[in-house]
Design a protein around this motif. Sequence first.
Motif, PDB file in Angstrom:
ATOM      1  N   VAL A 195       0.836  -1.206   0.000  1.00  0.00           N
ATOM      2  CA  VAL A 195       0.000   0.000   0.000  1.00  0.00           C
ATOM      3  C   VAL A 195       0.870   1.255   0.000  1.00  0.00           C
ATOM      4  CG1 VAL A 195      -1.650   1.346   1.364  1.00  0.00           C
ATOM      5  CG2 VAL A 195      -1.971  -1.131   1.106  1.00  0.00           C
ATOM      6  N   LEU A 196       1.857   1.305   0.885  1.00  0.00           N
ATOM      7  CA  LEU A 196       2.735   2.481   0.976  1.00  0.00           C
ATOM      8  C   LEU A 196       3.473   2.730  -0.340  1.00  0.00           C
ATOM      9  CD1 LEU A 196       4.225   1.855   4.539  1.00  0.00           C
ATOM     10  CD2 LEU A 196       2.668   3.704   3.883  1.00  0.00           C
ATOM     11  N   THR A 197       3.911   1.667  -0.981  1.00  0.00           N
ATOM     12  CA  THR A 197       4.618   1.821  -2.254  1.00  0.00           C
ATOM     13  C   THR A 197       3.685   2.367  -3.325  1.00  0.00           C
ATOM     14  OG1 THR A 197       6.068  -0.039  -1.682  1.00  0.00           O
ATOM     15  CG2 THR A 197       6.006   0.605  -3.984  1.00  0.00           C
ATOM     16  N   LYS A 198       2.429   1.869  -3.365  1.00  0.00           N
ATOM     17  CA  LYS A 198       1.454   2.373  -4.347  1.00  0.00           C
ATOM     18  C   LYS A 198       1.122   3.827  -4.112  1.00  0.00           C
ATOM     19  CE  LYS A 198      -0.925  -1.845  -5.792  1.00  0.00           C
ATOM     20  NZ  LYS A 198      -2.233  -2.562  -5.870  1.00  0.00           N
ATOM     21  N   LEU A 199       1.170   4.257  -2.854  1.00  0.00           N
ATOM     22  CA  LEU A 199       0.897   5.660  -2.535  1.00  0.00           C
ATOM     23  C   LEU A 199       2.061   6.581  -2.878  1.00  0.00           C
ATOM     24  CD1 LEU A 199      -0.932   5.223   0.909  1.00  0.00           C
ATOM     25  CD2 LEU A 199      -1.956   5.898  -1.283  1.00  0.00           C
ATOM     26  N   GLY A 200       3.158   6.006  -3.385  1.00  0.00           N
ATOM     27  CA  GLY A 200       4.323   6.806  -3.754  1.00  0.00           C
ATOM     28  C   GLY A 200       5.356   6.926  -2.656  1.00  0.00           C
ATOM     29  N   LEU A 201       5.106   6.318  -1.494  1.00  0.00           N
ATOM     30  CA  LEU A 201       6.076   6.348  -0.388  1.00  0.00           C
ATOM     31  C   LEU A 201       7.034   5.168  -0.553  1.00  0.00           C
ATOM     32  CD1 LEU A 201       3.546   7.159   2.470  1.00  0.00           C
ATOM     33  CD2 LEU A 201       5.091   8.752   1.300  1.00  0.00           C
ATOM     34  N   VAL A 202       7.795   5.248  -1.642  1.00  0.00           N
ATOM     35  CA  VAL A 202       8.617   4.104  -2.058  1.00  0.00           C
ATOM     36  C   VAL A 202       9.682   3.763  -1.021  1.00  0.00           C
ATOM     37  CG1 VAL A 202      10.117   3.215  -3.871  1.00  0.00           C
ATOM     38  CG2 VAL A 202       8.200   4.687  -4.474  1.00  0.00           C
ATOM     39  N   ASN A 203      10.352   4.768  -0.507  1.00  0.00           N
ATOM     40  CA  ASN A 203      11.426   4.504   0.455  1.00  0.00           C
ATOM     41  C   ASN A 203      10.887   3.915   1.754  1.00  0.00           C
ATOM     42  OD1 ASN A 203      14.261   4.618   1.004  1.00  0.00           O
ATOM     43  ND2 ASN A 203      13.902   6.327   2.391  1.00  0.00           N
ATOM     44  N   LEU A 204       9.644   4.215   2.071  1.00  0.00           N
ATOM     45  CA  LEU A 204       9.022   3.711   3.288  1.00  0.00           C
ATOM     46  C   LEU A 204       8.417   2.324   3.070  1.00  0.00           C
ATOM     47  CD1 LEU A 204       8.323   4.458   6.234  1.00  0.00           C
ATOM     48  CD2 LEU A 204       6.159   5.396   5.379  1.00  0.00           C
ATOM     49  N   GLY A 205       7.893   2.110   1.865  1.00  0.00           N
ATOM     50  CA  GLY A 205       7.165   0.864   1.626  1.00  0.00           C
ATOM     51  C   GLY A 205       8.005  -0.275   1.084  1.00  0.00           C
ATOM     52  N   THR A 206       9.050   0.032   0.334  1.00  0.00           N
ATOM     53  CA  THR A 206       9.813  -1.035  -0.337  1.00  0.00           C
ATOM     54  C   THR A 206      10.586  -1.899   0.649  1.00  0.00           C
ATOM     55  OG1 THR A 206      10.069   0.346  -2.315  1.00  0.00           O
ATOM     56  CG2 THR A 206      11.600  -1.500  -2.050  1.00  0.00           C
ATOM     57  N   GLU A 207      10.435  -3.208   0.494  1.00  0.00           N
ATOM     58  CA  GLU A 207      11.187  -4.152   1.329  1.00  0.00           C
ATOM     59  C   GLU A 207      12.500  -4.569   0.656  1.00  0.00           C
ATOM     60  OE1 GLU A 207       8.574  -7.416   2.055  1.00  0.00           O
ATOM     61  OE2 GLU A 207       7.019  -6.160   2.976  1.00  0.00           O
ATOM     62  N   ARG A 208      12.437  -4.774  -0.653  1.00  0.00           N
ATOM     63  CA  ARG A 208      13.625  -5.226  -1.379  1.00  0.00           C
ATOM     64  C   ARG A 208      13.636  -4.550  -2.746  1.00  0.00           C
ATOM     65  NH1 ARG A 208      12.471 -10.056  -1.213  1.00  0.00           N
ATOM     66  NH2 ARG A 208      12.317 -10.876  -3.334  1.00  0.00           N
ATOM     67  N   VAL A 209      14.837  -4.269  -3.242  1.00  0.00           N
ATOM     68  CA  VAL A 209      14.989  -3.516  -4.485  1.00  0.00           C
ATOM     69  C   VAL A 209      15.771  -4.351  -5.499  1.00  0.00           C
ATOM     70  CG1 VAL A 209      15.913  -1.415  -5.543  1.00  0.00           C
ATOM     71  CG2 VAL A 209      15.022  -1.356  -3.199  1.00  0.00           C
ATOM     72  N   VAL A 210      15.322  -4.298  -6.748  1.00  0.00           N
ATOM     73  CA  VAL A 210      16.094  -4.835  -7.869  1.00  0.00           C
ATOM     74  C   VAL A 210      16.282  -3.697  -8.858  1.00  0.00           C
ATOM     75  CG1 VAL A 210      16.232  -6.527  -9.725  1.00  0.00           C
ATOM     76  CG2 VAL A 210      15.105  -7.136  -7.574  1.00  0.00           C
ATOM     77  N   ALA A 211      17.537  -3.332  -9.125  1.00  0.00           N
ATOM     78  CA  ALA A 211      17.809  -2.197 -10.005  1.00  0.00           C
ATOM     79  C   ALA A 211      18.846  -2.576 -11.045  1.00  0.00           C
ATOM     80  CB  ALA A 211      18.304  -1.007  -9.191  1.00  0.00           C
ATOM     81  N   MET A 212      18.700  -2.009 -12.234  1.00  0.00           N
ATOM     82  CA  MET A 212      19.704  -2.184 -13.277  1.00  0.00           C
ATOM     83  C   MET A 212      20.224  -0.811 -13.681  1.00  0.00           C
ATOM     84  SD  MET A 212      19.662  -4.361 -16.830  1.00  0.00           S
ATOM     85  CE  MET A 212      18.357  -3.441 -17.675  1.00  0.00           C
TER      86      MET A 212
END
Length: 591
Positions: A570-587
């Motif tokens: 929910v937090l990630t969908k609301l745009g609070l990515v740094n608060l909501g994200t548990e794990r990150v995959v980045a390229m």
Amino acid sequence: MHMSECLHKDSIGPVSFYDKKLTLGKDGFVLESGKSLPEVSVRYETYGTLNEDKSNAIWVCSPLTADAHVAGWYKPDDKHVGWWDSLIGSGKAVDTDKYFVVCSNVLGGCKGTTGPASIDPRTGMPYGSTFPTITIGDMVHAQKQLADELGIRHFYCVIGGSMGGFQAMKWAIFYPELIDRVILIATSPGFSAQALGFEIVGRDAITQDPNYNNGDYYDKQIPAAGLANARKLAHITYLSAKGMEARFTRNDIRIEHPEKFYSGSSLETYLDHQGTKFVERFDANSYLHIAHATDTFDLATEYGSLENAFKNVKATFLNVNLSTDWLFPPDQSRQITEALLNDGKVVTSLELDTQFGHDGFLIECGALGMAVSRFLGGHLGEVKTTGTPAFHSHKDISIIDSMIPAGARILDLGAGDGLLIDTLWNKKKVTGVGVEKNFTNILGCIERDVPVIEKKLSLKTLESFADNSFDYAVFNRTLPEVRNQRLMLREIMRIAKHAIITFPNFGSWEMRWALCYHGRMPKSPEFPYEWYETPNIHCFTYRDFVRLTEAEHLEIEKIISLNEHGLSKVLTKLGLVNLGTERVVAMVKKA
């Protein structure tokens, strides 16, 4: 129980040696020097059975003063078995129930293969001083001709330790189409200056013995003192400082001794024993000729560079070095691995810990045997798991899979048991290599046939990789474990065109809640360790990572937030990515 069963209960059993006179043309056996031998006989032993399609042959290349008797025993009351009996035999690492194993004495030796003590058919006398100098290449050419005459046209593997490794590399270079796999143990591309210095002194000890007589001593007194002293000096290089300190103490030295300057210490008597035994079984001329062949072996000089030397090899390599080996130090052994990698070859490299120095590969075959067995397709030896979580989750692999095209070359930094590269190989035929420090995981990689380099993740580790040598470098939850993420990321972008980085987000609400409410370092599926045993050196957040890429002028090609908890989603969908994200995959790539 029969006496032989008591003495050698784990051995392959009674074996025999064979002598084969090679079929030569009118020019004889032509050496790399241009000189020739009118006839050559080779002594060899075989174990196991060559299968119908002749695809199960393994050639074992012997070290400097060893011989063809690599396994088994000749007579029931023999006190000793073959020099690598612990590795070769039924159910062992080199399993003679599966493979047909061949080992021969080297050209120039004194145990049945033509050497300086052999009779020159042109004179009816021992060659002595007239025996021509030989090279490692000459040894391998003689072995290849023997293999041809035995009807072996292909080798599943060629194995060599020490000088045997020199021969194994030449096999792969000379006959790339004939060899599937190569195992190199405690070897290097050539002697270091230090090792060469010991060899020079050893040679001088023999040639300056009054009985040497320029090598023509066979009907006279042999240069026993010189040969014994050469062996003593060489034997010291086979040991390690740690092992010698543990084995030989200073408190047994007796100052007053009947013989002047003789201490009677355990080390002194041990070396005397080694020298005496060697004189009984080896010829001084053979020692000089074989040692000269090792001294002049230098792949980088011969081919212009190690990369040039290995340019045409096709075999898959296992390169093993020993932690306390100062005759062939680990950093010199790793030069082989680096050159093969930079040539785009398939190589696995590992370092085994031993207190026995260079001789460790002959004395301790536990970990070595497990690695060799798996490299050959076996499963010898059970290993205890460390309880380390399997970081290559199927979800992570699925996302990484979507980012990497077919046929890409991958560097997996923190490879675990090789699941990522194995999965991508089966799906997309990617190639590449993993870097891993845990021996249990390395065995898993070898079992999956995934090439892996045993190293800790550090800037020094990456220095050996050439610029742009990989399409993708993968840090799957291992970036928090390195000391300087910024410099590490910079180095990765030198080596690879793209970097794929996965990491747990230390800025998520779960992490903040654990710190704020409980006042303790968080422990969760994303951070599964207690604070006092975590491998993570620098934990960071989603926002920290974005700022790091900006500072390094990197372009984020794709970034994905992974969440298991409902509130996180929910937090990630609301745009609070740094608060909501548990794990990150980045390229990322260079901007």
